[in-house]
Design a protein around this motif. Structure first.
Motif, short mmCIF file in Angstrom:
data_model
loop_
_atom_site.label_atom_id
_atom_site.label_comp_id
_atom_site.label_asym_id
_atom_site.label_seq_id
_atom_site.Cartn_x
_atom_site.Cartn_y
_atom_site.Cartn_z
N PRO A 56 -8.38 24.13 69.09
CA PRO A 56 -9.26 23.77 68.08
C PRO A 56 -9.36 24.72 66.79
CG PRO A 56 -10.41 23.48 70.19
CD PRO A 56 -9.29 24.09 70.33
N PRO A 57 -9.46 26.03 67.09
CA PRO A 57 -9.24 26.84 65.85
C PRO A 57 -7.62 26.89 64.95
CG PRO A 57 -9.63 28.24 67.73
CD PRO A 57 -9.38 27.00 68.18
N ALA A 58 -6.80 26.32 65.91
CA ALA A 58 -5.40 26.16 64.85
C ALA A 58 -5.71 24.65 64.12
CB ALA A 58 -4.51 25.69 65.91
N ILE A 59 -6.69 23.76 64.61
CA ILE A 59 -6.75 22.53 63.92
C ILE A 59 -7.70 22.75 62.55
CG2 ILE A 59 -7.78 20.15 63.75
CD1 ILE A 59 -6.69 19.97 66.87
N ALA A 60 -8.59 23.75 62.98
CA ALA A 60 -9.58 23.95 62.01
C ALA A 60 -8.88 24.60 60.72
CB ALA A 60 -10.68 24.86 62.31
N GLN A 61 -7.88 25.59 61.15
CA GLN A 61 -7.26 26.33 60.00
C GLN A 61 -6.29 25.49 59.23
OE1 GLN A 61 -3.80 29.15 61.23
NE2 GLN A 61 -5.30 30.57 60.74
N ALA A 62 -5.42 24.52 59.79
CA ALA A 62 -4.61 23.69 59.44
C ALA A 62 -5.62 22.58 58.38
CB ALA A 62 -4.06 22.63 60.49
N VAL A 63 -6.87 22.12 58.77
CA VAL A 63 -7.45 21.46 57.96
C VAL A 63 -8.08 21.94 56.70
CG1 VAL A 63 -9.96 20.23 57.73
CG2 VAL A 63 -8.32 19.71 59.57
N GLY A 64 -8.37 23.32 56.80
CA GLY A 64 -8.68 24.21 55.60
C GLY A 64 -7.74 24.51 54.71
N ARG A 65 -6.46 24.39 55.09
CA ARG A 65 -5.20 24.64 54.33
C ARG A 65 -4.69 23.32 53.56
NH1 ARG A 65 -1.69 28.96 57.74
NH2 ARG A 65 -3.07 30.77 57.31
N ALA A 66 -5.23 22.38 54.51
CA ALA A 66 -4.71 20.95 53.76
C ALA A 66 -5.63 20.83 52.64
CB ALA A 66 -4.87 19.72 54.85
N LYS A 67 -6.82 20.99 52.67
CA LYS A 67 -7.81 20.60 51.69
C LYS A 67 -7.62 21.48 50.32
CE LYS A 67 -11.75 19.65 54.39
NZ LYS A 67 -13.24 20.01 55.11
N LYS A 68 -6.89 22.51 50.49
CA LYS A 68 -6.32 23.46 49.44
C LYS A 68 -5.04 22.64 48.62
CE LYS A 68 -8.33 27.43 51.02
NZ LYS A 68 -7.98 29.05 51.75
N GLN A 69 -4.35 21.93 49.53
CA GLN A 69 -3.18 21.37 49.02
C GLN A 69 -3.19 19.88 48.35
OE1 GLN A 69 -0.28 23.32 48.66
NE2 GLN A 69 -1.53 24.86 49.73
N LEU A 70 -4.16 19.38 48.21
CA LEU A 70 -4.43 17.86 47.80
C LEU A 70 -3.82 17.62 46.54
CD1 LEU A 70 -8.32 17.52 48.30
CD2 LEU A 70 -6.51 16.34 49.71
N MET A 71 -3.18 16.41 46.63
CA MET A 71 -2.49 15.78 45.46
C MET A 71 -2.69 14.40 45.17
SD MET A 71 1.41 15.26 46.79
CE MET A 71 2.03 13.70 46.61
N CYS A 72 -2.82 13.88 44.10
CA CYS A 72 -3.12 12.62 43.70
C CYS A 72 -2.01 11.60 43.73
CB CYS A 72 -4.02 12.50 42.45
SG CYS A 72 -4.81 10.83 42.38
N VAL A 73 -2.16 10.33 44.53
CA VAL A 73 -1.07 9.36 44.63
C VAL A 73 -1.38 8.02 43.93
CG1 VAL A 73 0.67 8.31 46.23
CG2 VAL A 73 -0.19 10.46 46.78
N PRO A 74 -0.80 7.46 43.09
CA PRO A 74 -1.09 6.32 42.50
C PRO A 74 -0.86 5.13 43.58
CG PRO A 74 0.95 6.79 41.53
CD PRO A 74 0.49 8.02 42.36
N LEU A 75 -1.89 4.30 43.80
CA LEU A 75 -1.90 3.20 44.37
C LEU A 75 -2.30 2.00 43.89
CD1 LEU A 75 -3.97 4.53 47.52
CD2 LEU A 75 -1.40 4.25 47.40
#
Length: 162
Positions: A56-75
């Motif tokens: 669970p802490p590994a997943i929480a850490q990964a989610v936190g890092r993913a939120k900082k790496q957001l990119m927008c993709v045209p759909l």
């Protein structure tokens, strides 16, 4: 483009969990690596990796890092605007738009990214060994090459000199 991730309604999806062992004098010490993708279902996507002694802490850490790496993709109409090839290390991911009702035809890591991205009709093929970390990076490489109709108009105005 910087976005405040509290404003977006982000969903996260676990791509892979990896148990690794460090051999020490008393035996083996285990830890877990998690690879997670997050997205709002409307064109924003991010990927993160986390590592901890428990899952669970590994997943929480990964989610936190993913939120900082957001990119927008045209759909466009629940699909991607055009065919695209993404490459990273030994992985090659090919994605192409599909007509309404097709669904997401993709494997593992690519499917997870497309689902949280909000694409509903895409056909994808992964060529290579299938290492989840590299497949995710190759998919993001391909998605970052996508250009929507407005982007293309803007580019053509600059080049054409209207």
């Amino acid at each position: 483009m910087h976005v405040n991730h509290e404003e977006l309604n982000l969903k996260d999806k676990l791509v892979s969990i990896n148990r690794v062992a460090k051999v020490v004098k008393g035996g083996k010490r285990f830890s877990f690596g998690a690879l997670v993708v997050v997205g709002d279902g409307a064109g924003w996507v991010g990927v993160g990796k986390g590592k901890a002694t428990e899952v669970p802490p590994a997943i929480a850490q990964a989610v936190g890092r993913a939120k900082k790496q957001l990119m927008c993709v045209p759909l466009s109409n629940g699909s991607i605007p055009h065919e695209v090839h993404g490459r990273f290390c030994g992985e090659h991911v090919f994605m192409k738009p599909a007509k309404e009702g097709t669904g997401i035809i993709a494997g593992g890591a690519v499917r997870a990214i497309l689902e949280v991205l909000g694409a509903r009709n895409v056909i994808a093929k992964t060529l290579g060994r299938g290492n989840p970390c590299n497949v995710v990076q190759a998919t993001l490489s391909g998605l970052s090459q996508l250009r929507g109709p407005d982007d293309v108009k803007q580019i053509r105005r600059i080049d054409g000199g209207e």
